[in-house]
Design an enzyme around this catalytic site. Structure first.
Site, PDB file in Angstrom:
ATOM      1  N   LYS A   1      28.943 -54.892   4.356  1.00  0.00           N
ATOM      2  CA  LYS A   1      29.340 -53.774   3.802  1.00  0.00           C
ATOM      3  C   LYS A   1      27.513 -52.905   4.093  1.00  0.00           C
ATOM      4  O   LYS A   1      27.323 -51.779   4.408  1.00  0.00           O
ATOM      5  CB  LYS A   1      29.599 -52.802   2.412  1.00  0.00           C
ATOM      6  CG  LYS A   1      31.327 -54.010   2.544  1.00  0.00           C
ATOM      7  CD  LYS A   1      32.387 -53.496   3.931  1.00  0.00           C
ATOM      8  CE  LYS A   1      33.489 -53.388   3.629  1.00  0.00           C
ATOM      9  NZ  LYS A   1      34.437 -54.729   3.034  1.00  0.00           N
TER      10      LYS A   1
HETATM   11  C1  LIG Z   1      34.767 -55.157   3.856  1.00  0.00           C
HETATM   12  C2  LIG Z   1      35.277 -57.123   4.415  1.00  0.00           C
HETATM   13  C3  LIG Z   1      35.746 -57.944   5.334  1.00  0.00           C
HETATM   14  C4  LIG Z   1      36.788 -56.861   5.788  1.00  0.00           C
HETATM   15  O1  LIG Z   1      36.012 -56.042   6.842  1.00  0.00           O
HETATM   16  P1  LIG Z   1      36.842 -54.773   7.032  1.00  0.00           P
HETATM   17  O2  LIG Z   1      36.239 -53.816   8.336  1.00  0.00           O
HETATM   18  O3  LIG Z   1      37.702 -54.287   6.545  1.00  0.00           O
HETATM   19  O4  LIG Z   1      37.981 -55.513   8.336  1.00  0.00           O
HETATM   20  C5  LIG Z   1      35.842 -59.166   5.229  1.00  0.00           C
HETATM   21  N1  LIG Z   1      34.652 -59.501   4.725  1.00  0.00           N
HETATM   22  C6  LIG Z   1      34.184 -59.298   3.358  1.00  0.00           C
HETATM   23  C7  LIG Z   1      33.186 -59.790   1.937  1.00  0.00           C
HETATM   24  C8  LIG Z   1      34.066 -57.787   3.681  1.00  0.00           C
HETATM   25  O5  LIG Z   1      33.129 -57.257   2.621  1.00  0.00           O
END
Ligand SMILES: *Cc1c(COP(=O)(O)O)cnc(C)c1O
Length: 497
Positions: A113
């Site tokens: 993120k």
């Molecule tokens: C948010 C997240 C995901 C999923 O990503 P999306 O964009 O919501 O599909 C997978 N792994 C981790 C560690 C995340 O923080």
């Protein structure tokens, strides 16, 4: 460069430029903003080789953010991708056992993120300036654990903004919760709700769509925006690392010019994999986007049957950031699959809201399967994968990345496809020490999450990331809780309205 406009997935009556889109977050009709067309990468991939992460980010992002002035965008990029990341490559590619792990967890909050949330606050601030918006921008975020911390970290002390994060009290790991509740910054607010991530996301979406609520904010000189991946300002920066991984494979002589690769994406809200799909449509030679789910396998069912059905119990798994039943960004993919026919989107969204499910047309399903493959992994398979990878290569992966590896194994068994493959590695093993260490050796089951950090460091031969050192001793600065139906009034309380 000619302007690129954005439209809502649910109506055609408004076209706006990137600054507006980023400030608003979500369209007034409840739809998501999408680019009118996907720009092409016109240079051959091999000519991008000499660009570092920042230069490449500029090259990709300026195609979308056409109303940002060049020096402004460059400044946003250099404020985002700097020594906040503990690896100068920003998104290093590590080869283990013939697989390529794109490590997207070297940022301040140890999950992918950060790739988008370290830049979104700067984009938003500049967009507001350009549009002469003098209101306080209130970033409203629902989190399954990682977005919240990344949004808090990104927006902390950004002038003219406040950031409010709602997380499911029982739906995040202890480390994730502690990362959020110890967040500094006088403009940061963290609230636990007595519900799931889907409840939090639904609540946030309802608040965005509540006209009278927004009017009250308006007269109090505030406006809402979003740091969730419903904001296209989250997705655009994520396209960059798909291009980056491809050109790195060329640079390392692992693939020849234009050779196709697969990417495996651990998926929840469908944001990350959608960015990969956009990269593919822009010209990155990707064969299949492999959508990896955990036991909340709504997307696996959807890709394989064409029916999206959210009517099931949400399971709490070892990959909590993917514990989601309604994947918001799927709406953006549907929009591409039906060739931008908003009436199709409205009927599918209507059906999902009313009946809890929808079915795509045959034509859409065919198109879907050209680009995507869907599988899922159970918790047991995830743990076994962590152990196998550690035993064979001495490399520790977190539970989300392990879901991707486990799914990839099934993909190869099923298709016999042997193209080079990139595993999108979304979180650091330090973020989920309990599950990761339990997988490696049962004796760790009795250890506390915080004590396990030392053990993860020993086994992975990496030091504990700065951002987690002493986290168990840091002062808790946030302790608000609210019922899932009281999110609106909680916001008023925070904003003193
Ligand atoms: C948010 C997240 C995901 C999923 O990503 P999306 O964009 O919501 O599909 C997978 N792994 C981790 C560690 C995340 O923080």
């Amino acid at each position: 460069m000619s302007d690129l406009y954005f439209l809502s997935t649910r109506s055609n009556n408004e076209k706006i430029l990137a600054s507006q889109v980023i400030v608003r977050g979500i369209a007034g009709d409840g739809g998501l903003y999408v680019p009118e067309l996907l720009p092409k990468i016109e240079k051959p991939m091999s000519c991008l080789e000499d660009m570092d992460y920042k230069a490449l980010a500029f090259y990709v992002m300026e195609k979308f953010l056409t109303d940002f002035k060049e020096p402004v965008l460059r400044e946003c990029i250099s404020r985002a991708y700097n020594d906040k990341f503990d690896n100068p490559a920003i998104a290093p590619l590590t080869e283990k056992g013939g697989l390529y792990f794109l490590e997207l967890y070297h940022g301040p909050t140890l999950a992918f993120k950060d790739m988008a949330l370290s830049i979104l606050p700067h984009l938003l601030k500049e967009a507001a300036k350009e549009l002469n918006i003098n209101k306080e921008i209130v970033i409203l975020t629902a989190t399954s654990g990682d977005t919240g911390k990344a949004a808090l970290e990104g927006f902390a002390n950004i002038e003219g903004t406040k950031v409010i994060v709602f997380y499911p009290k029982k739906g995040v790991s202890r480390i994730q919760e502690r990362q959020m509740t110890t967040q500094k910054g006088s403009n940061t607010y963290v609230v636990a709700i007595d519900g799931s991530f889907d409840d939090a996301q639904k609540g946030v979406k309802a608040i965005f769509n509540d006209k009278s609520f927004n009017e009250i904010l308006n007269v109090n000189n505030c406006m809402l925006s979003s740091a969730n991946s419903i904001n296209i300002g989250r997705l655009i920066p994520q396209i960059v690392y798909y291009v980056h991984s491809y050109i790195n494979l060329i640079k390392l002589d692992k693939i020849s010019k234009n050779e196709k690769i697969n990417v495996v994406v651990p998926t929840g809200n469908f944001g990350d994999i959608l960015a990969g799909y956009y990269a593919k449509k822009m010209g990155v030679p990707i064969n299949k986007l492999i959508c990896a789910s955990n036991e909340n396998n709504v997307l696996y069912d959807f890709i394989n049957t064409g029916v999206y059905n959210r009517k099931r119990e949400l399971k709490a798994t070892l990959s909590p950031s993917m514990d989601i039943l309604v994947s918001s960004n799927l709406e953006r993919l549907l929009y591409e699959l039906c060739s931008h026919d908003v009436s199709v989107i409205n009927s599918m969204v209507g059906s999902l809201n009313k009946k809890g499910e929808f079915t795509i047309t045959r034509d859409m399903k065919e198109k879907l399967l050209e680009d995507f493959y869907g599988e899922f992994a159970t918790d047991d398979q995830t743990l076994k994968t962590i152990k196998d990878i550690y035993d064979n290569y001495g490399y520790l992966v977190d539970t989300h990345t392990a879901v991707a590896c486990s799914v990839y194994k099934k993909y190869v068994e099923d298709t016999k496809d042997n193209l080079k493959t990139v595993i999108i590695s979304t979180a650091s093993p330090f973020k989920f020490p309990n599950s990761v260490m339990k997988a490696v050796n049962k004796k760790f089951t009795s250890y506390d999450d915080f004590d396990l950090l030392e053990k993860v460091a020993e086994l992975s031969n990496c030091s504990i990331p700065k951002s987690l050192k002493d986290i168990s001793k840091r002062r808790i600065l946030h302790s608000m809780v609210c019922k899932k139906d009281d999110m609106g009034s909680t916001i008023f309380k925070i904003l003193k309205i």
